[in-house]
Write an enzyme that holds these catalytic residues in place. Sequence first.
Site, PDB file in Angstrom:
ATOM      1  N   ASP A 143     -25.573 -11.109  22.997  1.00 48.55           N
ATOM      2  CA  ASP A 143     -24.578 -11.073  24.072  1.00 48.55           C
ATOM      3  C   ASP A 143     -25.099 -10.065  25.092  1.00 48.55           C
ATOM      4  OD1 ASP A 143     -22.452 -10.492  25.745  1.00 48.55           O
ATOM      5  OD2 ASP A 143     -20.958 -10.611  24.142  1.00 48.55           O
ATOM      6  N   ALA A 184     -17.754  -9.826  42.942  1.00 51.82           N
ATOM      7  CA  ALA A 184     -18.120  -8.400  42.844  1.00 51.82           C
ATOM      8  C   ALA A 184     -19.392  -8.233  42.007  1.00 51.82           C
ATOM      9  CB  ALA A 184     -16.970  -7.609  42.238  1.00 51.82           C
ATOM     10  N   SER A 185     -19.467  -8.984  40.884  1.00 53.23           N
ATOM     11  CA  SER A 185     -20.645  -8.839  40.004  1.00 53.23           C
ATOM     12  C   SER A 185     -21.913  -9.312  40.706  1.00 53.23           C
ATOM     13  CB  SER A 185     -20.435  -9.626  38.706  1.00 53.23           C
ATOM     14  OG  SER A 185     -20.460 -11.030  38.940  1.00 53.23           O
ATOM     15  N   LYS A 186     -21.788 -10.367  41.521  1.00 50.38           N
ATOM     16  CA  LYS A 186     -22.985 -10.912  42.178  1.00 50.38           C
ATOM     17  C   LYS A 186     -23.370 -10.076  43.400  1.00 50.38           C
ATOM     18  CE  LYS A 186     -23.528 -14.396  39.282  1.00 50.38           C
ATOM     19  NZ  LYS A 186     -24.638 -14.457  38.325  1.00 50.38           N
ATOM     20  N   SER A 237     -25.687 -15.602  43.254  1.00 47.72           N
ATOM     21  CA  SER A 237     -24.861 -16.730  43.712  1.00 47.72           C
ATOM     22  C   SER A 237     -24.592 -16.565  45.202  1.00 47.72           C
ATOM     23  CB  SER A 237     -23.536 -16.702  42.946  1.00 47.72           C
ATOM     24  OG  SER A 237     -22.619 -17.610  43.499  1.00 47.72           O
ATOM     25  N   TYR A 268     -16.220 -12.240  39.796  1.00 44.60           N
ATOM     26  CA  TYR A 268     -17.498 -12.960  39.914  1.00 44.60           C
ATOM     27  C   TYR A 268     -18.232 -12.525  41.181  1.00 44.60           C
ATOM     28  CZ  TYR A 268     -20.801 -16.859  39.846  1.00 44.60           C
ATOM     29  OH  TYR A 268     -21.942 -17.617  39.821  1.00 44.60           O
TER      30      TYR A 268
HETATM   31  N1  LIG Z   1     -23.619 -23.633  38.331  1.00 46.33           N
HETATM   32  C1  LIG Z   1     -23.366 -23.114  39.496  1.00 46.33           C
HETATM   33  O1  LIG Z   1     -22.696 -23.762  40.344  1.00 46.33           O
HETATM   34  C2  LIG Z   1     -23.892 -21.748  39.841  1.00 46.33           C
HETATM   35  C3  LIG Z   1     -23.830 -21.347  41.175  1.00 46.33           C
HETATM   36  C4  LIG Z   1     -24.296 -20.095  41.524  1.00 46.33           C
HETATM   37  C5  LIG Z   1     -24.815 -19.259  40.556  1.00 46.33           C
HETATM   38  N2  LIG Z   1     -24.859 -19.655  39.265  1.00 46.33           N
HETATM   39  C6  LIG Z   1     -25.388 -18.710  38.273  1.00 46.33           C
HETATM   40  O2  LIG Z   1     -26.365 -19.344  37.479  1.00 46.33           O
HETATM   41  C7  LIG Z   1     -26.409 -18.723  36.184  1.00 46.33           C
HETATM   42  C8  LIG Z   1     -26.378 -19.813  35.109  1.00 46.33           C
HETATM   43  O3  LIG Z   1     -25.137 -20.485  35.205  1.00 46.33           O
HETATM   44  P1  LIG Z   1     -24.928 -22.003  34.729  1.00 46.33           P
HETATM   45  O4  LIG Z   1     -24.265 -22.701  35.844  1.00 46.33           O
HETATM   46  O5  LIG Z   1     -26.165 -22.555  34.148  1.00 46.33           O
HETATM   47  O6  LIG Z   1     -23.814 -21.759  33.575  1.00 46.33           O
HETATM   48  P2  LIG Z   1     -23.592 -22.431  32.132  1.00 46.33           P
HETATM   49  O7  LIG Z   1     -23.918 -23.878  32.132  1.00 46.33           O
HETATM   50  O8  LIG Z   1     -22.214 -22.006  31.725  1.00 46.33           O
HETATM   51  O9  LIG Z   1     -24.669 -21.674  31.228  1.00 46.33           O
HETATM   52  C9  LIG Z   1     -24.576 -20.283  31.030  1.00 46.33           C
HETATM   53  C10 LIG Z   1     -25.555 -19.827  29.973  1.00 46.33           C
HETATM   54  O10 LIG Z   1     -25.428 -18.391  29.835  1.00 46.33           O
HETATM   55  C11 LIG Z   1     -25.106 -18.074  28.468  1.00 46.33           C
HETATM   56  N3  LIG Z   1     -24.245 -16.902  28.433  1.00 46.33           N
HETATM   57  C12 LIG Z   1     -23.012 -16.762  28.985  1.00 46.33           C
HETATM   58  N4  LIG Z   1     -22.522 -15.557  28.694  1.00 46.33           N
HETATM   59  C13 LIG Z   1     -23.464 -14.909  27.958  1.00 46.33           C
HETATM   60  C14 LIG Z   1     -23.535 -13.645  27.337  1.00 46.33           C
HETATM   61  N5  LIG Z   1     -22.523 -12.778  27.400  1.00 46.33           N
HETATM   62  N6  LIG Z   1     -24.655 -13.313  26.664  1.00 46.33           N
HETATM   63  C15 LIG Z   1     -25.684 -14.193  26.563  1.00 46.33           C
HETATM   64  N7  LIG Z   1     -25.678 -15.412  27.116  1.00 46.33           N
HETATM   65  C16 LIG Z   1     -24.568 -15.763  27.793  1.00 46.33           C
HETATM   66  C17 LIG Z   1     -24.416 -19.339  27.918  1.00 46.33           C
HETATM   67  O11 LIG Z   1     -24.518 -19.429  26.502  1.00 46.33           O
HETATM   68  P3  LIG Z   1     -23.356 -18.851  25.521  1.00 46.33           P
HETATM   69  O12 LIG Z   1     -22.049 -19.202  26.120  1.00 46.33           O
HETATM   70  O13 LIG Z   1     -23.623 -19.513  24.199  1.00 46.33           O
HETATM   71  O14 LIG Z   1     -23.549 -17.373  25.421  1.00 46.33           O
HETATM   72  C18 LIG Z   1     -25.261 -20.418  28.600  1.00 46.33           C
HETATM   73  O15 LIG Z   1     -26.469 -20.594  27.909  1.00 46.33           O
HETATM   74  C19 LIG Z   1     -25.220 -17.759  36.144  1.00 46.33           C
HETATM   75  O16 LIG Z   1     -25.646 -16.444  36.363  1.00 46.33           O
HETATM   76  C20 LIG Z   1     -24.344 -18.230  37.279  1.00 46.33           C
HETATM   77  O17 LIG Z   1     -23.536 -17.192  37.812  1.00 46.33           O
HETATM   78  C21 LIG Z   1     -24.404 -20.892  38.886  1.00 46.33           C
END
Ligand SMILES: NC(=O)c1ccc[n+]([C@@H]2O[C@H](COP(=O)([O-])OP(=O)(O)OC[C@H]3O[C@@H](n4cnc5c(N)ncnc54)[C@H](OP(=O)(O)O)[C@@H]3O)[C@@H](O)[C@H]2O)c1
Length: 268
Positions: free
Chosen positions: A61, A154-156, A139, A152
């Site tokens: 995590d 704030a973190s980004k 993001s 979200y």
């Molecule tokens: N999709 C979008 O529209 C979008 C847009 C802008 C930015 N992003 C950014 O892209 C990144 C990937 O997002 P995604 O869209 O691919 O999301 P996703 O499909 O929900 O995948 C997130 C991945 O991160 C893992 N994860 C989440 N919390 C975690 C933790 N505490 N420790 C370790 N692993 C963790 C999840 O696995 P587990 O849950 O099993 O831990 C999963 O493998 C993120 O940083 C997100 O903010 C996404």
Amino acid sequence: MQFFKDKVVVVTGGSDGIGLALCNLLLQHGAKVATCARNQAKLYDLQVQQSGRPLHTQIADVSNKNDCARFIHSTIEVFGKIDVLINNAGISMRGLFADTDIEVIQSVMDINFNGPLYCTKFALPSILQNKGSIVNVSSIAGYRGLPGRSGYSASKFALNGFSEVLRTELLHTGVNVMWVCPGFTASNIRMRALTKNGANQGESPMNEDKMMSSKECATNILQAIIARKRTLILTFEGKKTVWFNKLFPSWADKLVHKYFYKNGQLVQ
Ligand SMILES: NC(=O)c1ccc[n+]([C@@H]2O[C@H](COP(=O)([O-])OP(=O)(O)OC[C@H]3O[C@@H](n4cnc5c(N)ncnc54)[C@H](OP(=O)(O)O)[C@@H]3O)[C@@H](O)[C@H]2O)c1
């Protein structure tokens, strides 16, 4: 993509969405890949699909400092070094600030901001030795605050600030620091977004079919790593939002409000 042959690449959150697409592409192009996530079953599936390829997975995590230390140190034990760290793991949220438990915002910050901080801290000595890259997946919400996403955004924003400082500090070391801002990308992020009381949203309020695919997003990220870019802002909508907000911030407030609300209710 020859660039990645025999490079050691760490991708946090590689069991789903953009992270999974990154792991699959990197392995296909000859990289040695280490990834972590919290869900064991999905990591196991990845191991099975990629059996025979150099893949190290560990349950971790990223909001837990000791988990990050164990994951990064075990990667160095298995592969001997780290060339590229992609801080990708992240979660989203949906709830107006006034209604949302403070713990929800804190856990989004812990995962999206503290996670990259811990992993970067532990991986940096090896990346410095190898003049590699650090990539923070941020993001568009890290450039423009989005309603219902206080934690979200704030973190980004914090991640962008951290990345800019790190990039400047490491400017003459041979290490490239890049932050990536995907636009809306089809994945599970909205399904798993935390609601005002911390439960998973369980559905996406948006049309995922019209979004960029995770594979296309991952391909863009890998190309930007090869080109040692400073930032990568994805999708036409994403670029438009960042530039419009920079030039006309007050106008952007009104347009963003209009996009996210209907009859006074948050709908997106
Ligand atoms: N999709 C979008 O529209 C979008 C847009 C802008 C930015 N992003 C950014 O892209 C990144 C990937 O997002 P995604 O869209 O691919 O999301 P996703 O499909 O929900 O995948 C997130 C991945 O991160 C893992 N994860 C989440 N919390 C975690 C933790 N505490 N420790 C370790 N692993 C963790 C999840 O696995 P587990 O849950 O099993 O831990 C999963 O493998 C993120 O940083 C997100 O903010 C996404």
